[in-house]
Design an enzyme around this catalytic site. Structure first.
Site, PDB file in Angstrom:
ATOM      1  N   GLU A 289      -0.254 -13.657  -8.370  1.00  0.00           N
ATOM      2  CA  GLU A 289      -0.736 -12.318  -8.043  1.00  0.00           C
ATOM      3  C   GLU A 289      -0.231 -11.292  -9.050  1.00  0.00           C
ATOM      4  O   GLU A 289       0.974 -11.036  -9.120  1.00  0.00           O
ATOM      5  CB  GLU A 289      -0.271 -11.890  -6.643  1.00  0.00           C
ATOM      6  CG  GLU A 289      -0.754 -10.492  -6.267  1.00  0.00           C
ATOM      7  CD  GLU A 289      -0.126  -9.971  -4.985  1.00  0.00           C
ATOM      8  OE1 GLU A 289      -0.742  -9.078  -4.360  1.00  0.00           O
ATOM      9  OE2 GLU A 289       0.968 -10.431  -4.608  1.00  0.00           O
TER      10      GLU A 289
ATOM     11  N   ASP B 145      -5.507  -9.081  -5.156  1.00  0.00           N
ATOM     12  CA  ASP B 145      -5.204  -7.941  -4.301  1.00  0.00           C
ATOM     13  C   ASP B 145      -6.031  -6.760  -4.804  1.00  0.00           C
ATOM     14  O   ASP B 145      -5.809  -6.259  -5.911  1.00  0.00           O
ATOM     15  CB  ASP B 145      -3.707  -7.633  -4.361  1.00  0.00           C
ATOM     16  CG  ASP B 145      -3.283  -6.586  -3.349  1.00  0.00           C
ATOM     17  OD1 ASP B 145      -3.945  -5.522  -3.283  1.00  0.00           O
ATOM     18  OD2 ASP B 145      -2.293  -6.819  -2.629  1.00  0.00           O
TER      19      ASP B 145
ATOM     20  N   GLN C 269      -6.528  -9.707  -0.891  1.00  0.00           N
ATOM     21  CA  GLN C 269      -5.790  -8.779  -0.045  1.00  0.00           C
ATOM     22  C   GLN C 269      -6.380  -7.373  -0.192  1.00  0.00           C
ATOM     23  O   GLN C 269      -6.986  -7.059  -1.226  1.00  0.00           O
ATOM     24  CB  GLN C 269      -4.295  -8.772  -0.395  1.00  0.00           C
ATOM     25  CG  GLN C 269      -3.607 -10.077   0.013  1.00  0.00           C
ATOM     26  CD  GLN C 269      -2.154 -10.144  -0.391  1.00  0.00           C
ATOM     27  OE1 GLN C 269      -1.789  -9.738  -1.488  1.00  0.00           O
ATOM     28  NE2 GLN C 269      -1.319 -10.660   0.493  1.00  0.00           N
TER      29      GLN C 269
ATOM     30  N   GLU D 292      -2.817  -6.398   3.759  1.00  0.00           N
ATOM     31  CA  GLU D 292      -1.483  -6.048   3.277  1.00  0.00           C
ATOM     32  C   GLU D 292      -1.399  -4.531   3.088  1.00  0.00           C
ATOM     33  O   GLU D 292      -1.362  -4.024   1.971  1.00  0.00           O
ATOM     34  CB  GLU D 292      -1.158  -6.792   1.979  1.00  0.00           C
ATOM     35  CG  GLU D 292       0.325  -6.731   1.642  1.00  0.00           C
ATOM     36  CD  GLU D 292       0.679  -7.456   0.363  1.00  0.00           C
ATOM     37  OE1 GLU D 292       1.681  -8.199   0.382  1.00  0.00           O
ATOM     38  OE2 GLU D 292      -0.030  -7.284  -0.645  1.00  0.00           O
TER      39      GLU D 292
END
Length: 260
Positions: free
Chosen positions: A141, A176, A202, A238
């Site tokens: 990530e 993300d 995310q 998240e």
């Protein structure tokens, strides 16, 4: 329809950690994720997942000394023995929870440092190889420098390069959307271009990292695009709720499971 995973590190903080599983299921979630499970016993996590018919979507491998400011050790030279021990520990929790994807944090290191680059590449290859023996994907990530200054893996280009370079079947991108928007923008085209290597998504609002219901990004449209692209993985929530977690779930109501 996206399958949303409640992030129990950031959401449902009104409850003790283990009780957050119950609260997330009561709110209609069918999956959960969190940063680290290691302060709870593996069997306790397994019991909560089973009791609530929840799927464990994701968690991180141990990150080193988090309280001392470490944010992973994969790019830190001289920590290979510790990394191997961390993989052992994560696999114990993976066996208990049934998780099929783990995130390896890179650590605080200079991305231009050749030794750190070589160390990170070795760490990723070795960890992915060990997880593959258990049918588990390894996720990388990229994290923006505003939230995590000095983080080694701080661009999507770097993550994509190593995934393509290593050519490992179980090495995937953790996309993300919050980090992507802050670092590079161009979220939709990036999702389209990289979907084949994405192992987890995310979400959070930008710039405040709250519920995905406003600010810079049109999340209802992005949810539709994720479906149009054929993504079948989890979408991790998240984000930091603006107030009480339950009061911020209007955006989630169309996707919530009704408990019998």
């Amino acid at each position: 329809m996206p399958i949303f995973a409640a992030n129990l590190t950031m959401m449902f903080n009104e409850w003790p950690f283990l009780d957050r599983f119950d609260a997330a299921a009561d709110a209609g979630f069918t999956a959960v994720e969190y940063l680290f499970p290691y302060e709870a016993a593996p069997e306790a996590l397994a019991e909560r997942l089973t009791r609530n018919n929840l799927t464990q979507a994701l968690f991180n491998l141990p990150p080193g000394e988090w309280a001392a400011g470490e944010r992973g050790i994969a790019a830190l030279v001289g920590r290979s023995d510790e990394l191997n021990s961390n993989v052992d520990r994560a696999l114990d929790y993976a066996a208990a929870t049934g998780v099929k994807r783990l995130h390896l944090m890179a650590g605080i290191a200079d991305p231009a440092d050749r030794q750190a680059q070589a160390c990170y590449r070795r760490s990723v290859a070795l960890t992915a190889g060990r997880l593959a023996e258990h049918g588990i994907d390894l996720l990388l990530e990229p994290i923006n420098a505003r939230n995590m200054p000095g983080y080694f893996l701080n661009t999507f280009e770097s993550a994509v390069w190593i995934i393509r370079d290593l050519k490992l079947e179980n090495l995937k991108l953790q996309f993300d959307i919050y980090h992507r928007q802050i670092m590079h923008g161009d979220v939709t085209m990036s999702l389209r271009d990289l979907m084949a290597m994405i192992g987890h998504i995310q979400i959070a609002s930008v710039p405040s990292r709250h519920e995905p219901d406003g600010e810079e990004l049109n999340y209802p449209w992005l949810f539709g695009e994720i479906d149009r692209l054929g993504y079948r993985g989890f979408v991790g929530c998240e984000y930091n709720p603006r107030g009480h977690t339950l009061n911020g779930l209007d955006w989630f109501k169309p996707f919530a499971r009704t408990r019998s």
